[in-house]
Design an enzyme around this catalytic site. Structure first.
Site, mmCIF file in Angstrom:
data_model
loop_
_atom_site.group_PDB
_atom_site.id
_atom_site.type_symbol
_atom_site.label_atom_id
_atom_site.label_comp_id
_atom_site.label_asym_id
_atom_site.label_seq_id
_atom_site.Cartn_x
_atom_site.Cartn_y
_atom_site.Cartn_z
ATOM 1 N N HIS A 113 -39.560 -104.836 70.469
ATOM 2 C CA HIS A 113 -40.121 -105.044 71.807
ATOM 3 C C HIS A 113 -41.647 -104.918 71.861
ATOM 4 O O HIS A 113 -42.202 -104.343 72.807
ATOM 5 C CB HIS A 113 -39.485 -104.081 72.806
ATOM 6 C CG HIS A 113 -38.031 -104.348 73.066
ATOM 7 N ND1 HIS A 113 -37.466 -105.593 72.917
ATOM 8 C CD2 HIS A 113 -37.025 -103.521 73.482
ATOM 9 C CE1 HIS A 113 -36.181 -105.530 73.235
ATOM 10 N NE2 HIS A 113 -35.885 -104.290 73.564
ATOM 11 N N HIS A 185 -36.433 -106.514 80.810
ATOM 12 C CA HIS A 185 -35.444 -105.578 80.298
ATOM 13 C C HIS A 185 -34.789 -104.760 81.412
ATOM 14 O O HIS A 185 -34.568 -103.546 81.260
ATOM 15 C CB HIS A 185 -36.106 -104.639 79.286
ATOM 16 C CG HIS A 185 -35.192 -104.112 78.225
ATOM 17 N ND1 HIS A 185 -34.181 -103.213 78.496
ATOM 18 C CD2 HIS A 185 -35.138 -104.333 76.884
ATOM 19 C CE1 HIS A 185 -33.559 -102.901 77.367
ATOM 20 N NE2 HIS A 185 -34.128 -103.571 76.374
ATOM 21 N N GLU A 314 -30.817 -109.984 78.535
ATOM 22 C CA GLU A 314 -32.197 -110.375 78.254
ATOM 23 C C GLU A 314 -32.244 -111.814 77.745
ATOM 24 O O GLU A 314 -31.791 -112.105 76.632
ATOM 25 C CB GLU A 314 -32.803 -109.442 77.207
ATOM 26 C CG GLU A 314 -32.744 -107.972 77.591
ATOM 27 C CD GLU A 314 -32.822 -107.073 76.373
ATOM 28 O OE1 GLU A 314 -33.889 -107.044 75.716
ATOM 29 O OE2 GLU A 314 -31.807 -106.431 76.051
#
Length: 350
Positions: A113, A185, A314
């Site tokens: 991420h 997210h 996602e």
């Protein structure tokens, strides 16, 4: 001595600059009473309030009561914008145009991420395009930030329509070739009841394949047909086969259609009647069943979030794409514009 003084002045200047950045929250509201709230820190969606089958508003995303807790508690990406690269990159390395780049590793041996300070942990500039209807967030990521090449200009627009649709439009440009994979997210729990789980939620994912991963959740390169517990082509309760999936669901589904913004998933909570439809232009969807929530994190209404207390859907390109030549490319080059969009449509289906 001059060097030390210069460094000291630079540190003081940096602290002063950071101190001027104020944590702000923006509210979107439509004619039906639906409410979405967003922070300038991380572009975090802190709240989505929608009615249940009885017309009662409930907050359907995980988060905190105090806005400052999103900074203090270092949460697991609750509602945040993710970048420069969403999901994992193996061993925090990739080769681009003959150059090997090393990223910050923050998930075992891998980069996750965007690194230790990804787009979820920075302040975005926010402009209200239509007061109460649409927000434009912008962020400039400097060359080699978290190890990624190129000065990247990112833009995200949140729009709440009177059709109860939350639309997220992503755009970016760069002055040097770089991987990019932006997403949001948010952790959803359509019950609106803090402390409950999503095991009874009924999920459908329009995908007949998924990317097989190794023990560190890095794709092996195999696209395997969904069977048994991995098959969500027909809607069913998430808890039905969850015990058959080691560690729980944390898998990238290869979507059947991504040529245009297409319906790719539906989620419904039978008790509240709330339903969410997901539409996207992206080729993948990461379904994460909140496996690492463990009851230690205290969220809204001072209630602890249990394992499977929320789930993520996602929309994205595939994990580790910079190292997988057969996956859809995630490389953005100068002169090109990265664009994608995702829509979350909310309704009630008793």
């Amino acid at each position: 001595m001059k060097v030390i003084v210069s460094i000291f002045i630079l540190i003081i200047a940096s602290i002063s600059l950071a101190a001027k950045i104020e944590l702000k929250k923006f509210t979107l509201k439509n004619k039906n009473g639906m409410i979405v709230q967003v922070l300038n820190y991380g572009g975090i969606i802190t709240s989505i309030k929608t009615p249940d089958k009885n017309g009662k508003l409930g907050d359907i995303v995980l988060g905190f009561d105090a806005d400052s807790d999103y900074i203090k508690k270092d949460p697991p990406y609750f509602g945040a914008l993710i970048g420069r690269y969403g999901n994992r990159i193996a061993k925090g390395k990739f080769i681009l145009d003959g150059v090997t780049y090393s990223l910050a590793t923050n998930n075992g041996p891998n980069a996750l991420h965007g690194g230790k300070k990804g787009f979820d942990k920075v302040f975005w500039n926010v402009e209200e395009l239509q007061k109460g209807k649409s927000l434009k967030l912008t962020y400039k990521s400097e060359n080699m930030e978290e190890g990624y090449p190129g000065n990247l200009s990112a833009e995200v627009i949140y729009t709440l329509s009177d059709l109860d649709e939350l639309r997220i439009d992503y755009k970016a440009t760069t002055d040097k070739a770089t991987p990019i994979n932006l997403t949001n997210h948010a952790y959803f729990n359509l019950s609106g009841i803090p402390g409950s789980t999503i095991l009874d939620h009924e999920l459908m994912i329009s995908a007949d394949k998924y990317t097989v991963v190794d023990e560190t959740l890095i794709p092996t390169g195999e696209l395997r047909s969904v069977t048994g517990a991995m098959d969500f082509q027909q809607a069913h309760a998430i808890g039905k086969d969850l015990s058959k999936v080691e560690g729980g669901y944390d898998h990238n589904y290869v979507l059947s259609s991504h040529i245009s913004t297409s319906m790719v998933a539906t989620l419904r909570d039978p008790k509240s009647g709330r339903m969410m439809e997901v539409m996207t232009s992206e080729p993948g969807l990461q379904f994460y069943s909140g496996n690492f929530l463990d009851g230690k994190l205290v969220g809204k209404n001072k209630v602890s979030y249990p394992r499977h207390g929320g789930l993520c859907l996602e929309t994205q390109h595939f994990p580790d794409s910079p190292n997988q030549i057969d996956f859809p490319t995630t490389i953005l080059r100068p002169g090109e514009t990265y664009q994608q969009n995702t829509v979350y449509r909310f309704s009630v289906k008793p």
